[in-house]
Design a protein around this motif. Structure first.
Motif, PDB file in Angstrom:
ATOM      1  N   LYS A  28      45.030  46.348  28.941  1.00 15.99           N
ATOM      2  CA  LYS A  28      44.581  45.725  30.189  1.00 15.99           C
ATOM      3  C   LYS A  28      43.089  45.411  30.147  1.00 15.99           C
ATOM      4  O   LYS A  28      42.643  44.382  30.677  1.00 15.99           O
ATOM      5  N   VAL A  29      42.314  46.290  29.534  1.00 18.53           N
ATOM      6  CA  VAL A  29      40.887  45.999  29.377  1.00 18.53           C
ATOM      7  C   VAL A  29      40.701  44.768  28.493  1.00 18.53           C
ATOM      8  O   VAL A  29      39.857  43.903  28.768  1.00 18.53           O
ATOM      9  N   GLY A  30      41.502  44.677  27.437  1.00 12.70           N
ATOM     10  CA  GLY A  30      41.455  43.483  26.594  1.00 12.70           C
ATOM     11  C   GLY A  30      41.811  42.226  27.367  1.00 12.70           C
ATOM     12  O   GLY A  30      41.196  41.166  27.172  1.00 12.70           O
ATOM     13  N   THR A  31      42.795  42.333  28.257  1.00 13.92           N
ATOM     14  CA  THR A  31      43.164  41.188  29.094  1.00 13.92           C
ATOM     15  C   THR A  31      42.003  40.744  29.977  1.00 13.92           C
ATOM     16  O   THR A  31      41.719  39.547  30.111  1.00 13.92           O
ATOM     17  N   LEU A  32      41.320  41.714  30.578  1.00 13.20           N
ATOM     18  CA  LEU A  32      40.175  41.389  31.434  1.00 13.20           C
ATOM     19  C   LEU A  32      39.055  40.725  30.636  1.00 13.20           C
ATOM     20  O   LEU A  32      38.435  39.762  31.107  1.00 13.20           O
ATOM     21  N   ILE A  33      38.805  41.226  29.432  1.00 11.29           N
ATOM     22  CA  ILE A  33      37.744  40.651  28.604  1.00 11.29           C
ATOM     23  C   ILE A  33      38.082  39.219  28.200  1.00 11.29           C
ATOM     24  O   ILE A  33      37.232  38.313  28.266  1.00 11.29           O
ATOM     25  N   LEU A  34      39.336  39.000  27.776  1.00 12.11           N
ATOM     26  CA  LEU A  34      39.743  37.649  27.394  1.00 12.11           C
ATOM     27  C   LEU A  34      39.686  36.689  28.579  1.00 12.11           C
ATOM     28  O   LEU A  34      39.237  35.547  28.439  1.00 12.11           O
ATOM     29  N   ALA A  35      40.149  37.150  29.743  1.00  7.10           N
ATOM     30  CA  ALA A  35      40.118  36.296  30.933  1.00  7.10           C
ATOM     31  C   ALA A  35      38.684  35.964  31.325  1.00  7.10           C
ATOM     32  O   ALA A  35      38.367  34.817  31.681  1.00  7.10           O
ATOM     33  N   ILE A  53      33.846  29.881  41.243  1.00  6.59           N
ATOM     34  CA  ILE A  53      35.087  29.791  40.464  1.00  6.59           C
ATOM     35  C   ILE A  53      35.223  30.999  39.536  1.00  6.59           C
ATOM     36  O   ILE A  53      36.319  31.560  39.378  1.00  6.59           O
ATOM     37  N   LEU A  54      34.130  31.416  38.935  1.00  4.50           N
ATOM     38  CA  LEU A  54      34.159  32.575  38.041  1.00  4.50           C
ATOM     39  C   LEU A  54      34.587  33.825  38.802  1.00  4.50           C
ATOM     40  O   LEU A  54      35.456  34.586  38.345  1.00  4.50           O
ATOM     41  N   VAL A  55      34.003  34.053  39.960  1.00  5.21           N
ATOM     42  CA  VAL A  55      34.322  35.251  40.744  1.00  5.21           C
ATOM     43  C   VAL A  55      35.767  35.219  41.223  1.00  5.21           C
ATOM     44  O   VAL A  55      36.512  36.204  41.092  1.00  5.21           O
ATOM     45  N   LEU A  56      36.210  34.077  41.775  1.00  2.11           N
ATOM     46  CA  LEU A  56      37.577  33.986  42.290  1.00  2.11           C
ATOM     47  C   LEU A  56      38.600  34.092  41.163  1.00  2.11           C
ATOM     48  O   LEU A  56      39.670  34.686  41.339  1.00  2.11           O
ATOM     49  N   GLY A  57      38.277  33.520  40.007  1.00  2.00           N
ATOM     50  CA  GLY A  57      39.185  33.644  38.872  1.00  2.00           C
ATOM     51  C   GLY A  57      39.351  35.086  38.436  1.00  2.00           C
ATOM     52  O   GLY A  57      40.470  35.540  38.157  1.00  2.00           O
ATOM     53  N   MET A  58      38.268  35.832  38.397  1.00  4.89           N
ATOM     54  CA  MET A  58      38.355  37.232  38.015  1.00  4.89           C
ATOM     55  C   MET A  58      39.078  38.061  39.071  1.00  4.89           C
ATOM     56  O   MET A  58      39.797  39.014  38.744  1.00  4.89           O
ATOM     57  N   VAL A  59      38.909  37.713  40.329  1.00  6.39           N
ATOM     58  CA  VAL A  59      39.651  38.418  41.385  1.00  6.39           C
ATOM     59  C   VAL A  59      41.150  38.240  41.190  1.00  6.39           C
ATOM     60  O   VAL A  59      41.935  39.198  41.314  1.00  6.39           O
ATOM     61  N   ALA A  60      41.582  37.014  40.864  1.00  9.40           N
ATOM     62  CA  ALA A  60      43.004  36.758  40.626  1.00  9.40           C
ATOM     63  C   ALA A  60      43.510  37.559  39.428  1.00  9.40           C
ATOM     64  O   ALA A  60      44.616  38.121  39.462  1.00  9.40           O
ATOM     65  N   VAL A  61      42.708  37.630  38.367  1.00 10.30           N
ATOM     66  CA  VAL A  61      43.114  38.398  37.182  1.00 10.30           C
ATOM     67  C   VAL A  61      43.207  39.886  37.524  1.00 10.30           C
ATOM     68  O   VAL A  61      44.160  40.567  37.120  1.00 10.30           O
ATOM     69  N   VAL A  62      42.247  40.391  38.267  1.00  6.28           N
ATOM     70  CA  VAL A  62      42.246  41.812  38.633  1.00  6.28           C
ATOM     71  C   VAL A  62      43.470  42.149  39.480  1.00  6.28           C
ATOM     72  O   VAL A  62      44.077  43.224  39.322  1.00  6.28           O
ATOM     73  N   ILE A  63      43.856  41.249  40.383  1.00  2.00           N
ATOM     74  CA  ILE A  63      45.049  41.490  41.196  1.00  2.00           C
ATOM     75  C   ILE A  63      46.275  41.677  40.311  1.00  2.00           C
ATOM     76  O   ILE A  63      47.080  42.604  40.505  1.00  2.00           O
ATOM     77  N   ASN A  64      46.436  40.811  39.317  1.00  2.00           N
ATOM     78  CA  ASN A  64      47.581  40.930  38.415  1.00  2.00           C
ATOM     79  C   ASN A  64      47.518  42.210  37.590  1.00  2.00           C
ATOM     80  O   ASN A  64      48.549  42.853  37.348  1.00  2.00           O
ATOM     81  N   VAL A  65      46.327  42.601  37.152  1.00  2.00           N
ATOM     82  CA  VAL A  65      46.193  43.844  36.396  1.00  2.00           C
ATOM     83  C   VAL A  65      46.539  45.045  37.274  1.00  2.00           C
ATOM     84  O   VAL A  65      47.218  45.989  36.836  1.00  2.00           O
ATOM     85  N   ALA A 113      50.201  49.446  38.964  1.00  2.00           N
ATOM     86  CA  ALA A 113      51.125  50.020  39.951  1.00  2.00           C
ATOM     87  C   ALA A 113      52.534  50.131  39.393  1.00  2.00           C
ATOM     88  O   ALA A 113      53.230  51.133  39.603  1.00  2.00           O
ATOM     89  N   LEU A 114      52.967  49.104  38.660  1.00  2.00           N
ATOM     90  CA  LEU A 114      54.298  49.145  38.047  1.00  2.00           C
ATOM     91  C   LEU A 114      54.393  50.272  37.029  1.00  2.00           C
ATOM     92  O   LEU A 114      55.431  50.947  36.925  1.00  2.00           O
ATOM     93  N   ALA A 115      53.320  50.477  36.265  1.00  2.00           N
ATOM     94  CA  ALA A 115      53.328  51.546  35.268  1.00  2.00           C
ATOM     95  C   ALA A 115      53.370  52.922  35.919  1.00  2.00           C
ATOM     96  O   ALA A 115      53.994  53.847  35.396  1.00  2.00           O
ATOM     97  N   ILE A 116      52.710  53.068  37.062  1.00  2.00           N
ATOM     98  CA  ILE A 116      52.734  54.341  37.777  1.00  2.00           C
ATOM     99  C   ILE A 116      54.120  54.608  38.354  1.00  2.00           C
ATOM    100  O   ILE A 116      54.640  55.731  38.296  1.00  2.00           O
ATOM    101  N   ILE A 117      54.738  53.559  38.903  1.00  2.00           N
ATOM    102  CA  ILE A 117      56.071  53.713  39.493  1.00  2.00           C
ATOM    103  C   ILE A 117      57.122  53.977  38.429  1.00  2.00           C
ATOM    104  O   ILE A 117      57.998  54.839  38.583  1.00  2.00           O
ATOM    105  N   ASP A 118      57.057  53.235  37.331  1.00  2.00           N
ATOM    106  CA  ASP A 118      58.048  53.343  36.264  1.00  2.00           C
ATOM    107  C   ASP A 118      57.312  53.379  34.928  1.00  2.00           C
ATOM    108  O   ASP A 118      56.745  52.374  34.501  1.00  2.00           O
TER     109      ASP A 118
END
Length: 341
Positions: free
Chosen positions: A36-43, A309-321, A326-331
């Protein structure tokens, strides 16, 4: 059961010799967080490149926009030199990176630094979008599961039909039309709520409702479909054989499985609410990032467009992460990488 050395077979450690992988690295959570950290860095890298390219690709002269339409050629050239627009592209990119990591995010052509503008306006956008996302989750799950339970075993077929039709119609209405209709009804007709601005707490109601009502209908239909499928699963039928109370069955066995499947499909939809918030702000004259970026586009204030655009794009990525976390915690099965086979 997988062996302790199975981690060396993963993509992350495929080329690492056995015995050199530390024991803590075998934890699924370590691999998950690393990914997930790699995903954030790439995004972040992608968004930096895209936002920097905006100034290069958008037609028009940024120096002329900054100096003003009536500025002389000498003033325009001086402005171009002051803004560094005569520098090589690679040097401008390094300057842009420096501005980002320093927190200033560049200097607006009109007022102060971009970082200050974003810090001033972001709370308004995040307050509305965050509230709308929270309301979407609560109402969508309540409506979807509630309608499923009430219409189970063929009961109240009319309720299922009404729910499907209303949610489909409301979800198909664009956010700016929903906002306009809410203003006409609750502000102009009945005078119950302010039509725009953010001067008082009641001003938040209509923007939040306008932004949330569509996703509530969309996610509510997804939740209902997943709940209907879950109720037909063998584990639910087994609990019926145990004669457990219906409330316990729905809360302990139905809801967790519905949450997992619905969250999986809701990531992009919730990220899209950030974009919807920008449109909504124009309808309600909301002093958030949407109003700022539209004004910046009109005045060709490119640094503000880039930073927003940079800030809003990162907010969208963070939401998905966060949804993935949350999915990993649940299952915990979501911690393992998906097989391509």
């Amino acid at each position: 059961m997988s062996s302790p050395d199975a981690v060396t077979d993963s993509r992350l450690y495929r080329f690492v010799p056995r015995g050199l992988v530390p024991s803590w690295a075998s934890s699924p959570w370590v691999r998950f967080i690393t990914g997930k950290v790699g995903t954030l860095i790439l995004a972040f890298t992608f968004l930096v490149v895209v936002t920097f390219s905006i100034v290069l690709l958008i037609p028009g002269d940024a120096a002329r926009a900054a100096a003003g339409p009536d500025a002389s050629l000498e003033v325009v050239e001086a402005t171009r030199e002051a803004l560094g627009l005569n520098d090589p592209v690679w040097q401008r990119f390094l300057t842009y990176l420096g501005d980002i990591f320093s927190g200033t995010m560049g200097t607006s052509f009109r007022v102060g630094t971009v970082g200050d503008q974003i810090l001033m306006r972001a709370p308004y956008t995040l307050a509305v979008a965050g509230s709308a996302i929270l309301i979407t989750f609560i109402l969508a799950f309540a409506l979807g599961v509630g309608v499923t339970v009430l219409t189970r075993h063929g009961r109240r077929r009319w309720l299922g039909t009404v729910f499907s039709w209303i949610t489909a119609i409301v979800d198909s209405i664009p956010v700016y039309i929903r906002g306009t209709m809410l203003i006409i009804v609750f502000s102009l007709t009945f005078g119950l709520l302010p039509p725009g601005g953010a001067q008082q707490p009641s001003s938040y109601v209509l923007p939040i409702v306008a932004l949330a009502i569509g996703p509530v209908c969309s996610l509510g239909r997804i939740v209902r479909r997943e709940a209907e499928s879950a109720l037909e699963a063998n584990y639910i039928r087994t609990t019926e054989g145990w004669r457990l109370p219906d409330g316990l069955v729905y809360l302990k066995y139905l809801l967790p499985n519905v949450v997992t499947s619905a969250l999986t499909m809701s990531g992009m939809m919730l990220s899209g609410m950030i974009g919807g918030a920008l449109i909504m702000e124009q309808v309600f004259s909301w002093p958030g990032l949407g109003t700022s970026v539209v004004s910046a586009i009109i005045s060709r204030d490119f640094p503000v467009v880039q930073g927003t655009i940079l800030v809003l794009g990162m907010v969208a990525v963070v939401i998905n992460v966060l949804i993935d976390v949350a999915l990993a915690i649940i299952d915990h099965r979501n911690l393992e990488p998906r097989s391509n086979s």
